[in-house]
Design an enzyme around this catalytic site. Structure first.
Site, short mmCIF file in Angstrom:
data_model
loop_
_atom_site.label_atom_id
_atom_site.label_comp_id
_atom_site.label_asym_id
_atom_site.label_seq_id
_atom_site.Cartn_x
_atom_site.Cartn_y
_atom_site.Cartn_z
N LYS A 284 49.31 -13.66 45.15
CA LYS A 284 48.91 -12.26 45.08
C LYS A 284 49.91 -11.42 45.88
CE LYS A 284 43.89 -12.60 44.50
NZ LYS A 284 42.57 -12.36 45.12
N GLU A 370 26.24 -13.94 39.67
CA GLU A 370 25.11 -13.06 39.95
C GLU A 370 23.78 -13.68 39.55
OE1 GLU A 370 28.81 -10.66 39.72
OE2 GLU A 370 27.87 -12.11 38.36
N ARG A 398 24.21 -8.52 35.16
CA ARG A 398 24.47 -9.89 34.73
C ARG A 398 23.37 -10.85 35.17
NH1 ARG A 398 30.86 -11.05 35.48
NH2 ARG A 398 30.73 -11.60 33.29
#
Length: 643
Positions: A284, A370, A398
């Site tokens: 990253k 979730e 979700r």
């Protein structure tokens, strides 16, 4: 400000131009693409680290595959800015996340190079498999490539899709972009050589031949031969998990080394059958020092100075609602050892990183899961704990079946802290918290609160901590509070009771949540039109304050409900109450103001509120229209006021 010099990138308007470049110029192109990405995001803000990590991968994918005929699907879309630059959108890249500008995510309406829109994670493999099957049904030859990050691979949906794909013969290529979890062994020349070897036609051909030979052996010998080959290759390369799911695993390979990427991608492109997973290791923030040194802080950024990396964050005297929630929960947890906190891969976003620093043993990050988070909280609640499940409104969607089946039906006291409720500015429609009130307030025994300001949020956290009779939720927006003084400790609110904030006689504005400030401003404007206005804060979408609402209806000519949520929410429940009580038969003029029945694109919060008609001007205009004062409405529309 001087833009970076990009002579090679200037020649690329679309991927076809890229594919005409000699291979030995691609590293140079990648360097220019990285510089362009950094410069663009420094102006607009947005997601930076993930995009910088896939620059070489983006170049390689568009170089090897014939996009847009070959479908390239980016999971979530945080990393798609370099992709946008290479696919005809460079001239608009400095409009990212601005009103009328480019979306911060992939978007089907924006470009033919975005075959699938995203904003939530872990959808790419499911969508890609659907596209691959559609291709097979029409006997076409195009490739389907999904790029998914290791974080997104923590979601069950990704494994559901892989399990399905592994049981089918459809040719599907999944690129696992491993940039955080370090699930791979160190990447070097040997692993690159092995990846190239096992992705090539010769090895695959020999493997198929061996399979056929094993098929002619006695059953028990054939089974052992197949397992021996699988374990031998797994020992050399890793990836046994993916092989068990039915994928042919290749990797790990260095995602920043084009000499490693290109031959492997060509090999998997030319493979004739079955799903393949290519494991690519990236960093990253690659190529930009500040982002490499602090990947979390440069995942999503404000405008920043390229030379120093310093972000230009707006100065505010008020804390964010997220921080108010976290600090209040910490205070409650110090006094109640049964309080635990749960988040789904968003510790910093929900403020629970602060909670975790104080109570590490009582803080749980379950990953991008979730559904699991909700039922995990339900399990804790059955054992007498007080779980606070902190999830963004848009992501709570979700876990809705689990809210209904595992929490509400069993009447378990799970506390839902719903962050980013309402419109969210530059993140746009995919992240707007529009639906939490409609989907929760329809559930029996669910308590739903909405904080008008940071002081109210403190009291609602305390209310949730004290409430043990069933599930309870409280919602609050993205961004800073309004600057009111916070109480030292929260006090539990009477369930289902609102409050009068300002007394009037002609018009009643009944607000749910942070539109209260706009209602107060609207009351000031209405006074200039001779209209005395009551302003009330409902506090609860469920249960409704029946006495408050009926009194407002009885004593005012106009009643307007105001909420930052979708059709079917608070206003709908108020209308039902008034209809059942016969209040609509007395000539009451009632209007419900909520988000329009459309998806609102990314823009500034101010512009979004104006578009939705939820700012003070929109509220005043609705009141005047209900009274038939069309001439005054035109005055408001022009932004004027009349004494």
């Amino acid at each position: 400000m001087t833009r970076p010099s990009t002579p090679l990138l200037d020649q690329v308007r679309e991927p076809a131009d890229l594919r005409r470049l000699p291979e030995d110029r691609l590293a140079e192109l990648a360097a220019e693409l990285r510089a362009e990405t950094i410069d663009a995001v420094s102006i607009t803000g947005g997601h930076l680290g993930a995009g910088l990590g896939v620059v070489e991968l983006t170049v390689a994918l568009h170089y090897v595959f014939n996009t847009p005929d070959d479908r390239l699907i980016w999971d979530v879309g945080h990393q798609c800015y370099p992709h946008k630059i290479l696919t005809g959108r460079r001239e608009r890249i400095r409009t990212l996340r601005q009103g009328g500008g480019l979306s911060g995510f992939t978007n089907r309406t924006e470009s033919i190079y975005d075959p699938f829109g995203a904003g939530h994670s872990s959808t790419s493999i499911s969508a890609g498999l659907g596209m691959a099957v559609a291709r097979d049904l029409e006997d076409a030859q195009r490739n389907v490539v999904c790029v998914i990050g290791d974080g997104a691979m923590s979601a069950g949906m990704a494994y559901e899709a892989m399990n399905n794909a592994g049981a089918m013969d459809s040719r599907l290529i999944v690129i696992l972009n491993d940039n955080d979890m370090s699930i791979a062994p160190p990447v070097g020349a040997m692993s690159a050589y092995l990846a190239r070897l096992i992705s090539g036609r010769t090895y695959r051909s020999l493997r198929e031949t061996a399979k056929q030979l094993a098929g002619n052996l006695p059953k028990f010998l054939g089974r052992h031969a197949a397992r021996a080959e699988e374990y031998a290759r797994g020992f050399l390369s890793g990836g046994t998990l993916f092989e068990e799911l039915g994928f042919y695993y290749v990797g790990p390979i260095d995602g920043h080394n084009l000499d490693h990427l290109l031959p492997v991608l060509r090999n998997v492109r030319d493979a004739q059958s079955g799903p393949v997973l290519v494991h690519v290791v990236t960093q990253k923030g690659k190529g930009y020092g500040p982002a490499e040194a602090s990947a979390d802080k440069y995942h999503g950024v404000q405008r920043f100075d390229v030379a120093t990396g310093a972000q230009r964050k707006p100065v505010s005297n008020a804390p964010s609602y997220t921080r108010v929630f976290a600090e209040t929960l910490i205070d409650e947890a110090r006094r109640d050892s049964r309080i635990v906190a749960i988040n789904a891969a968003m510790p910093a976003g929900t403020g629970l990183d602060l909670f975790g620093e104080v109570f590490p043993e009582r803080s749980f990050d379950v990953g991008i899961a979730e559904q699991h988070a909700v039922t995990f909280a339900a399990g804790l609640a059955t054992e007498g704990y007080k779980p606070f499940c902190a999830i963004y409104s848009t992501f709570l969607q979700r876990g809705y079946d689990q809210i209904v089946h595992d929490v509400a039906i069993q009447k378990l006291p799970v506390r839902f802290a719903i962050d980013r409720a309402g419109l969210v500015g530059a993140d746009g429609a995919t992240h707007a918290g529009a639906y939490d009130v409609p989907m929760l307030a329809c559930l029996p025994d669910m308590v739903v609160m909405a904080a008008a300001d940071e002081a109210e949020l403190v009291h609602m956290v305390a209310t949730a901590a004290a409430y043990d009779d069933g599930p309870i939720a409280f919602r609050y927006p993205r961004g800073e509070g309004v600057g009111v003084e916070r109480p030292i400790h929260g006090l539990p609110l009477p369930i289902g009771r609102g409050r009068i904030v300002r007394e009037g006689s002609k018009v009643a504005l009944l607000s749910l949540g942070t539109r209260l400030a706009a209602c107060l401003a609207a009351a000031d404007q209405l006074a200039s039109f001779g209209l005395s206005t009551t302003v009330a804060d409902a506090r609860f979408a469920k249960p409704l304050d029946r006495d408050l609402i009926l009194n407002l209806a009885r004593n005012h000519e106009v009643l307007v409900t105001v909420e930052e949520g979708a059709v079917g929410g608070f206003g709908s429940h108020v209308l039902t109450l008034l209809a059942q009580a016969g209040a609509l038969d007395r000539g009451l003029k009632i209007r419900t103001l909520q988000m329009p029945d459309t998806f609102i694109d990314h823009d500034t919060p101010t512009n979004q509120m104006a578009r939705a008609g939820l700012d003070a001007r929109g509220i005043v205009g609705s009141v005047l229209a209900s009274l038939g004062r069309e001439q005054d409405v035109s005055v408001i529309t022009a932004g004027l006021s009349r004494a």
